[in-house]
Design an enzyme around this catalytic site. Structure first.
Site, mmCIF file in Angstrom:
data_model
loop_
_atom_site.group_PDB
_atom_site.id
_atom_site.type_symbol
_atom_site.label_atom_id
_atom_site.label_comp_id
_atom_site.label_asym_id
_atom_site.label_seq_id
_atom_site.Cartn_x
_atom_site.Cartn_y
_atom_site.Cartn_z
ATOM 1 N N TYR A 127 -5.835 6.254 5.155
ATOM 2 C CA TYR A 127 -5.937 5.312 4.039
ATOM 3 C C TYR A 127 -5.182 4.010 4.356
ATOM 4 O O TYR A 127 -5.738 2.906 4.288
ATOM 5 C CB TYR A 127 -5.386 5.956 2.747
ATOM 6 C CG TYR A 127 -5.213 4.933 1.661
ATOM 7 C CD1 TYR A 127 -6.302 4.537 0.891
ATOM 8 C CD2 TYR A 127 -3.987 4.294 1.458
ATOM 9 C CE1 TYR A 127 -6.171 3.551 -0.060
ATOM 10 C CE2 TYR A 127 -3.846 3.307 0.513
ATOM 11 C CZ TYR A 127 -4.938 2.940 -0.251
ATOM 12 O OH TYR A 127 -4.807 1.949 -1.179
ATOM 13 N N ASP A 174 -9.447 5.372 -1.885
ATOM 14 C CA ASP A 174 -8.365 5.913 -2.722
ATOM 15 C C ASP A 174 -9.000 6.511 -3.984
ATOM 16 O O ASP A 174 -10.224 6.600 -4.098
ATOM 17 C CB ASP A 174 -7.307 4.839 -3.023
ATOM 18 C CG ASP A 174 -7.799 3.796 -4.010
ATOM 19 O OD1 ASP A 174 -9.003 3.807 -4.356
ATOM 20 O OD2 ASP A 174 -6.982 2.972 -4.461
ATOM 21 N N GLU A 189 0.824 -1.210 0.000
ATOM 22 C CA GLU A 189 0.000 0.000 0.000
ATOM 23 C C GLU A 189 0.858 1.260 0.000
ATOM 24 O O GLU A 189 0.529 2.232 -0.669
ATOM 25 C CB GLU A 189 -0.955 0.012 1.212
ATOM 26 C CG GLU A 189 -2.071 -1.017 1.118
ATOM 27 C CD GLU A 189 -2.982 -0.815 -0.096
ATOM 28 O OE1 GLU A 189 -3.044 0.302 -0.624
ATOM 29 O OE2 GLU A 189 -3.615 -1.796 -0.524
#
Ligand code: SF4
Length: 344
Positions: free
Chosen positions: A116, A134, A33
């Site tokens: 996030y 996202d 990520e």
């Protein structure tokens, strides 16, 4: 079936085979990520593989030096991410008993892990039911529900999270979040979405109203600023030169030639003025050998490289500048601008 169940089924059949998927390994989720922020999957994949092969566990990552991490990271940009990853790995190893945590609130207390990434680790590695928002998710969900809040922004993150927070509880959170991201990457693309292939077409506001092109509504971007970076590539006898290790800014810890940073472009006269006047007459040649532009998120950099042939050593006081052979320069971590020059 509601759309979330259809999406999860679609994802489980159609997902791309990527090495960080179909496992509950928070270290791999975190690595992937962070690498994939602002980076396409094809570009990020070899970096993920390099990191996992060199540091198979979080503990091994935590024991690396900053120089080693930056060296593997070079070319990806946003170098503060790499520096923060090292601090995070050390913090988890030393203060959290070597384990990530399934709770987004605790994950957010770790350096470099924002909402996030925290939600991605919690949901993908631990099946914790929190939405991950996202760019792909903004697009799919804005079209699906016809949401008019401009993205990205903190307010939009709240609006989109609220839109998903109940529906995620009825399915597997890891497949739901990755399914939305995958749908955005493969089907619900920014231009010409492939609605005829979309599993949730009948639920989609934008499809039903032929308004796909209107969503998501984008925030107006601030005008980009500019900077001029004039690099001095000293060419000393025996193929030797000077290199500088940045001590601050986004490229902190990376290496480059001594640099003059200005708001407007400077030429040969100003470059020569920078060198001690006692030594100017000993310059054997000076030429502008390369120019290029490099876009960062907040600033466009115009780089200009001057090759200065001389056999004296200019004086740089209080700066971490050191001498080396050009043959060894590839052993040092560099940003994209230096790489472009050296590749040339
Ligand atoms: Fe996107 Fe089209 Fe699917 Fe709607 S129907 S979610 S616009 S791909």
């Amino acid at each position: 079936m509601n759309w979330s169940q259809i999406l999860v089924e679609w994802y489980e059949k159609n997902q791309r085979d990527l090495p960080w998927r179909n496992q509950h390994n928070p270290y791999h989720t975190w690595l992937s990520e962070v690498i994939l922020q602002q980076t396409r999957v094809e570009q990020g994949l070899p970096y993920f593989e390099k990191f996992v092969s060199k540091y198979p566990t979080l503990q091994e990552f935590a024991n690396a030096s900053e120089e080693d991490i930056l060296f593997l990271w070079q070319g990806l940009g946003y170098y503060s991410r790499a520096r923060n990853m090292l601090k995070a790995a050390q913090y988890i190893t030393n203060s959290l008993g070597g384990h990530f945590n399934h709770t987004p609130t605790i994950l957010r207390s770790i350096v470099g892990i924002g909402p996030y990434t925290a939600n991605a680790i919690a949901s993908i590695a631990y099946e914790y039911p929190v939405p991950v928002i996202d760019g792909n998710v903004y697009r799919v969900v804005a079209r699906l529900y016809g949401i008019k809040e401009a993205v990205p922004s903190e307010k939009a993150r709240t609006v989109f999270t609220d839109a998903l927070k109940d529906i995620i509880t009825s399915v597997k959170p890891s497949s739901f979040n990755q399914g939305l991201m995958e749908l955005g990457a493969l089907v619900c693309t920014p231009k010409n979405p492939k609605c005829n292939l979309c599993p949730i077409q009948t639920f989609c506001f934008a499809f039903n109203n032929k308004s796909q092109h209107l969503f998501p509504i984008k925030k107006i971007k601030k005008k980009a600023t500019f900077a001029h970076y004039t690099y001095l590539h000293f060419d000393f006898p025996d193929n030797r030169t000077f290199l500088y290790r940045r001590t601050q800014g986004i490229w902190q810890g990376l290496h480059e030639f001594p640099v003059l940073i200005t708001e407007t472009e400077i030429g040969q006269k100003e470059v020569i003025q920078h060198i001690d006047s006692q030594q100017v007459n000993d310059i054997m040649s000076i030429e502008n050998t390369f120019s290029c532009a490099h876009q960062l998120s907040h600033v466009k950099i115009f780089g200009k490289f001057w090759k200065i042939k001389c056999n004296f050593r200019p004086t740089y006081q209080n700066l971490p500048i050191f001498e080396l052979s050009m043959d060894d320069i590839g052993n040092y971590s560099m940003h994209r601008l230096m790489k472009k020059y050296l590749d040339k």
